[in-house]
Design an enzyme around this catalytic site. Structure first.
Site, mmCIF file in Angstrom:
data_model
loop_
_atom_site.group_PDB
_atom_site.id
_atom_site.type_symbol
_atom_site.label_atom_id
_atom_site.label_comp_id
_atom_site.label_asym_id
_atom_site.label_seq_id
_atom_site.Cartn_x
_atom_site.Cartn_y
_atom_site.Cartn_z
ATOM 1 N N TRP A 137 38.515 39.445 42.572
ATOM 2 C CA TRP A 137 38.072 40.268 41.440
ATOM 3 C C TRP A 137 38.702 39.672 40.174
ATOM 4 C CZ3 TRP A 137 41.193 44.775 39.346
ATOM 5 C CH2 TRP A 137 40.492 45.458 38.342
ATOM 6 N N LYS A 188 35.415 54.385 43.212
ATOM 7 C CA LYS A 188 34.187 54.198 44.006
ATOM 8 C C LYS A 188 34.007 55.298 45.034
ATOM 9 C CE LYS A 188 34.906 50.232 42.088
ATOM 10 N NZ LYS A 188 34.184 49.228 41.393
ATOM 11 N N ASP A 218 45.283 45.574 47.678
ATOM 12 C CA ASP A 218 44.450 46.248 46.684
ATOM 13 C C ASP A 218 43.368 46.991 47.471
ATOM 14 O OD1 ASP A 218 42.774 47.082 44.705
ATOM 15 O OD2 ASP A 218 42.490 45.115 43.771
HETATM 16 N N1 PGU Z 1 40.396 46.200 42.605
HETATM 17 C C1 PGU Z 1 39.208 45.706 42.960
HETATM 18 C C2 PGU Z 1 39.145 44.731 44.073
HETATM 19 C C3 PGU Z 1 38.054 46.110 42.277
HETATM 20 O O1 PGU Z 1 36.891 45.609 42.649
HETATM 21 C C4 PGU Z 1 38.161 47.015 41.218
HETATM 22 C C5 PGU Z 1 36.949 47.435 40.429
HETATM 23 C C6 PGU Z 1 39.424 47.520 40.910
HETATM 24 C C7 PGU Z 1 40.530 47.083 41.628
HETATM 25 C C8 PGU Z 1 39.714 48.489 39.816
HETATM 26 O O2 PGU Z 1 38.898 49.512 39.630
HETATM 27 P P1 PGU Z 1 39.411 50.821 38.880
HETATM 28 O O3 PGU Z 1 38.201 51.433 38.305
HETATM 29 O O4 PGU Z 1 40.408 50.406 37.877
HETATM 30 O O5 PGU Z 1 40.023 51.649 39.949
HETATM 31 N N2 PGU Z 1 35.964 46.493 40.287
HETATM 32 C C9 PGU Z 1 34.633 46.848 39.887
HETATM 33 C C10 PGU Z 1 34.566 47.681 38.617
HETATM 34 C C11 PGU Z 1 34.423 47.017 37.311
HETATM 35 C C12 PGU Z 1 35.696 46.358 36.869
HETATM 36 O O6 PGU Z 1 35.706 45.126 36.864
HETATM 37 O O7 PGU Z 1 36.666 47.067 36.539
HETATM 38 C C13 PGU Z 1 33.787 45.602 39.873
HETATM 39 O O8 PGU Z 1 32.622 45.705 39.532
HETATM 40 O O9 PGU Z 1 34.264 44.538 40.293
#
Ligand code: PGU
Length: 515
Positions: free
Chosen positions: A243, A360, A324
């Protein structure tokens, strides 16, 4: 460059004298020099060398009035007495640019911004995609950029258990007092139990330091600061790819990181040997960042046997696992199954870090609710670690928001709501699985090149890592209005069955016609 005339000067000291209704002189102190100002709506000009001000009025009719010119005359007189108009601090600071204006050379009062050296930041690779999507007016546009769940009608979804919990909270007339720095007790208890299971030894022995965080991102950041502060120089190993925000988080916390191999484009699967070799080769005592389930962006998770081997290597090397967990319940539809990787490590008696998110699985994206859990080898150490996490949080944001924490505590703490949540989560995970299958079917039916698209079925969670390169991803967006991240990731949570065929056409065109 900011035109000086465009900012208003308010609340200045008492030397002002009113010349006429609405227009008045004011004394401005800048760098010790004082200057007479005439407040105007639009702009102000200084006549170069003449020591006078020429003012533009807010209304043309005003300029035509005799009273206005009398007031200007009075102002000029006052200024020449003070002798400040051509010794303006702005002139002295070389921040007024001379301009030729008819026969008089004029100084346009423009000030060089102190922020001039700040360059424009690029759009965020994930959240920036949604901004571009909103600006597109095409009727077939599709946002598969951000990992956010949509209904079959492609609308955002508020879980019914969330609405029920909110109704309960409203009925109780809960207050809005500050939370303690560590967050809501009931939430911290519920979230740790959800992660490990209430009867887990780490919970029973009070070996987990749990602090409510600003969702997954904020919780990761708390841990990153703890690493920087108490393990100076220690590296965090992150998967390649990962990510995108992981790198930002560690960069901003000044924690060095390096990558371990994870994705093998040849097999469109896990490069397990590469991963193990890189974890082995890392300096002893490194932190190894692992995605608890539904790896983002690849959708490829290790098998349970592979998790055992990963744990072996991490233990051998005295590394510290750092999970994570942003998708608990979303990968398989089962909260327990998706926490099995974390529980496997905890069962070995290892110390570990786990960031959680409820964006999510409870659809609480904007509530910013999550937690950082640090499993220590003694309850005493856990207490000290918790005290330091609080110390990190306090100057950052003081204490976390209450609303999302109460929702989670209510849903997890109420057996009826908890069961209903599990059902809703299964439905969400099920809808994603069904569009995954439909996309695979459409690709297989339409593409007669013989390409094997079955990797899509093997991936799990919200995303599919299509293998499309940047140029192909650009084609998806520019030609087909399909918004996705440039690494080839698509969020299946943003896809409806109705759009699967369209998406398949876009992927086939981009894959075969763009190199
Ligand atoms: N860790 C991972 C692996 C994630 O994919 C995401 C969110 C988070 C942590 C953090 O999300 P929080 O909303 O802070 O709890 N990834 C999504 C959301 C968009 C972003 O980049 O924040 C995504 O689309 O990859």
């Amino acid at each position: 460059m900011a035109v000086v005339a465009s900012f208003g000067v308010h609340g200045c000291g008492g030397a002002g004298a009113s010349h006429r209704g609405g227009a008045q002189t004011e004394t401005v102190t800048d760098g010790g020099l004082s200057m007479r100002w005439y407040r105007m709506m639009w702009c102000r000009w200084w006549l170069h060398g003449g020591g006078i001000c020429l003012m533009m009025s807010e209304a043309w009719s005003e300029i035509q009035s005799v009273r206005w010119w009398v007031s200007i005359f009075n102002l000029v007189k006052a200024n020449s007495m003070l002798g400040t108009s051509n010794h303006s601090t702005f002139l002295a600071k070389d921040s007024i640019r001379a301009k030729s204006f008819t026969r008089a050379s004029m100084n346009v009062a423009v000030k060089v911004s102190r922020f001039n050296d700040i360059t424009m930041a690029p759009p965020d690779p994930i959240l920036g995609v949604s901004e571009a999507f909103r600006a597109d007016t095409h009727e077939m546009k599709l946002n598969l950029g951000v990992g956010a769940y949509r209904t079959e009608d492609l609308q955002p979804y508020v879980l019914s258990v969330v609405k029920k919990a909110e109704t309960l909270m409203l009925d109780r007339g809960e207050n809005k007092e500050y939370l303690p720095i560590e967050g809501l007790d009931a939430f911290n208890k519920a979230t740790a139990e959800l992660l490990f299971g209430a009867d887990n030894a780490v919970i029973q022995q009070q070996r987990v330091a749990t602090v409510q965080g600003l969702s997954g991102t904020g919780s990761l950041r708390l841990a990153a600061v703890l690493i920087e502060r108490y393990f100076p120089g220690s590296k965090v190993l992150i998967s390649s790819p990962t990510w995108g925000n992981h790198k930002n988080i560690f960069n901003d916390a000044r924690v060095p990181w390096s990558e371990y191999r994870y994705y093998d484009p040849k097999t469109v699967g896990l490069d397990f040997d590469g991963m193990i070799a890189d974890i082995k080769a890392a300096p002893e005592g490194s932190f190894v960042l692992l995605h608890g389930c539904a790896h983002n962006p690849t959708g490829i998770d290790p098998t349970s046997e592979q998790w055992e081997t990963i744990a072996d290597v991490i233990q051998e090397k005295n590394h510290i696992p750092f999970f994570d967990v942003a998708y608990q319940g979303f990968a398989s539809g089962s909260l327990d199954e998706d926490a099995s990787s974390v529980r496997l490590f905890a069962a070995r008696g290892m110390e570990l870090l786990i960031a959680q998110s409820y964006s999510k699985n409870l659809g609480l994206y904007a509530e910013r609710i999550g937690a950082i859990n640090i499993v220590c080898s003694s309850s005493d150490a856990a207490q000290r670690v918790k005290s330091q996490l609080k110390r990190i949080a306090r100057p950052m944001y003081s204490n976390p928001p209450i609303h999302g924490a109460r929702i989670v505590a209510n849903v997890v703490g109420n057996p009826d709501l908890f069961n209903e949540w599990k059902e809703e989560m299964e439905l969400m995970a099920g809808r994603i699985k069904s569009v995954r299958k439909k996309l695979y079917d459409s690709l297989s039916a339409k593409d007669n090149s013989g390409k094997d698209w079955s990797f899509i079925l093997k991936q799990i969670g919200m995303f599919s890592f299509t293998g499309l390169n940047k140029a192909q991803s650009d084609n998806m967006t520019n030609k087909w209005h399909v918004y996705m991240t440039k690494d080839g990731r698509i969020s299946l949570a943003g896809l409806s069955s109705a759009k699967c065929e369209y998406l398949a056409d876009a992927i086939i065109d981009s894959y075969h016609n763009i190199s």
